[in-house]
Motif scaffolding. Structure first.
Motif, PDB file in Angstrom:
ATOM      1  N   THR A 138       0.831  -1.205   0.000  1.00 34.73           N
ATOM      2  CA  THR A 138       0.000   0.000   0.000  1.00 34.73           C
ATOM      3  C   THR A 138       0.864   1.253   0.000  1.00 34.73           C
ATOM      4  O   THR A 138       0.616   2.197  -0.768  1.00 34.73           O
ATOM      5  CB  THR A 138      -0.929   0.008   1.233  1.00 34.73           C
ATOM      6  N   THR A 150      -0.389   7.070 -12.319  1.00 36.43           N
ATOM      7  CA  THR A 150      -1.840   7.098 -12.196  1.00 36.43           C
ATOM      8  C   THR A 150      -2.356   5.675 -12.125  1.00 36.43           C
ATOM      9  O   THR A 150      -1.712   4.739 -12.609  1.00 36.43           O
ATOM     10  CB  THR A 150      -2.503   7.820 -13.382  1.00 36.43           C
ATOM     11  N   ALA A 151      -3.514   5.509 -11.515  1.00 35.24           N
ATOM     12  CA  ALA A 151      -4.133   4.191 -11.404  1.00 35.24           C
ATOM     13  C   ALA A 151      -5.623   4.321 -11.668  1.00 35.24           C
ATOM     14  O   ALA A 151      -6.234   5.339 -11.346  1.00 35.24           O
ATOM     15  CB  ALA A 151      -3.899   3.610 -10.011  1.00 35.24           C
ATOM     16  N   GLY A 152      -6.181   3.298 -12.256  1.00 41.59           N
ATOM     17  CA  GLY A 152      -7.601   3.335 -12.575  1.00 41.59           C
ATOM     18  C   GLY A 152      -8.491   2.951 -11.417  1.00 41.59           C
ATOM     19  O   GLY A 152      -9.725   2.998 -11.542  1.00 41.59           O
ATOM     20  N   ARG A 153      -7.905   2.583 -10.292  1.00 43.32           N
ATOM     21  CA  ARG A 153      -8.676   2.163  -9.122  1.00 43.32           C
ATOM     22  C   ARG A 153      -8.044   2.760  -7.873  1.00 43.32           C
ATOM     23  O   ARG A 153      -6.871   3.123  -7.871  1.00 43.32           O
ATOM     24  CB  ARG A 153      -8.686   0.625  -9.017  1.00 43.32           C
ATOM     25  N   PRO A 154      -8.799   2.829  -6.770  1.00 42.08           N
ATOM     26  CA  PRO A 154      -8.204   3.275  -5.506  1.00 42.08           C
ATOM     27  C   PRO A 154      -7.106   2.313  -5.058  1.00 42.08           C
ATOM     28  O   PRO A 154      -7.045   1.158  -5.495  1.00 42.08           O
ATOM     29  CB  PRO A 154      -9.395   3.251  -4.535  1.00 42.08           C
ATOM     30  N   PRO A 157      -7.861  -1.721  -3.133  1.00 39.85           N
ATOM     31  CA  PRO A 157      -8.062  -2.932  -3.941  1.00 39.85           C
ATOM     32  C   PRO A 157      -6.847  -3.317  -4.772  1.00 39.85           C
ATOM     33  O   PRO A 157      -6.576  -4.502  -4.981  1.00 39.85           O
ATOM     34  CB  PRO A 157      -9.266  -2.578  -4.832  1.00 39.85           C
ATOM     35  N   LEU A 158      -6.108  -2.303  -5.256  1.00 37.65           N
ATOM     36  CA  LEU A 158      -4.901  -2.616  -6.021  1.00 37.65           C
ATOM     37  C   LEU A 158      -3.870  -3.327  -5.149  1.00 37.65           C
ATOM     38  O   LEU A 158      -3.188  -4.250  -5.607  1.00 37.65           O
ATOM     39  CB  LEU A 158      -4.286  -1.334  -6.591  1.00 37.65           C
ATOM     40  N   LEU A 197      -1.181  -1.827 -13.952  1.00 33.88           N
ATOM     41  CA  LEU A 197      -1.955  -1.167 -12.907  1.00 33.88           C
ATOM     42  C   LEU A 197      -1.582   0.299 -12.754  1.00 33.88           C
ATOM     43  O   LEU A 197      -2.403   1.110 -12.323  1.00 33.88           O
ATOM     44  CB  LEU A 197      -1.741  -1.892 -11.568  1.00 33.88           C
TER      45      LEU A 197
END
Length: 202
Positions: A138, A150-154, A157-158, A197
């Protein structure tokens, strides 16, 4: 001057450490099923009563051993490998490589991968992995985002996805007919996963 209580606490910690150290060496050599408690107490230089004062049973001692190995592995990767990387994304990749490389060590592989899931159960095995590894992943993801990725999800969850992928990759290597080839394949796959990711801004 040390109080009686302080001395007792120190002795108790020393006894516990001796039992975990002895158990770790024996479990690594012959596996959980091949080691008896009498052998462990002899190797630790303590009494059988001391073992059951510290642990409920052999499984409880094994649980403590798994947590010890997992903590050392996480500290090694986070403290020595990932901090040397040039950037946060590189740190994630370096951490993944170091994680898989560590399982080439017989004690790490035997205790964490070959025995722990079956002896402790899948749920407890995952709990220990999350306790030690999830925070590191994390933090690395958050650092990558702060550094321009950048990430497409918070992040939460990644982080779970990456931890699960690391565990699965390690299990694949441990049970492969050709561990070296499997390690190379899994390392490449994990690096592609990190790239997928995370992306660079600009």
């Amino acid at each position: 001057m040390q109080t009686t209580g302080t001395k007792h606490t120190q002795r108790s910690r020393a006894t516990r450490a001796a039992l975990v150290s002895a158990a770790r060496a024996l479990f690594a050599e012959r596996g959980y099923a091949g080691v008896g408690t009498e052998e462990i107490v002899r190797a630790a230089g303590v009494t059988r009563g001391a073992l059951y004062h510290q642990f409920r049973d052999k499984t409880d001692l094994f649980d403590a051993t798994v947590r010890t190995v997992e903590a050392e592995l996480t500290e090694r990767i986070a403290g020595q490998v990932m901090t040397d990387a040039a950037d946060p994304v590189g740190a994630l990749k370096a951490g993944a490589r170091a994680f898989l490389d560590a399982f080439a060590e017989p004690d790490v592989e035997r205790i964490l991968l070959l025995d722990a899931p079956g002896v402790l159960g899948w749920r407890r095995w995952r709990e220990i992995g999350q306790e030690h590894g999830l925070g590191v992943i994390t933090a690395a993801l958050e650092a990558a985002l702060a550094g321009g990725a950048t990430a497409g999800r918070p992040v939460p969850p990644l982080a779970h996805i990456l931890l699960g992928a690391l565990d699965e990759a390690a299990l694949m290597v441990a049970h492969a007919d050709d561990p070296e080839a499997a390690r190379a394949e899994m390392t490449e796959a994990l690096e592609h996963l990190v790239d997928g990711l995370l992306a660079r801004n600009g």
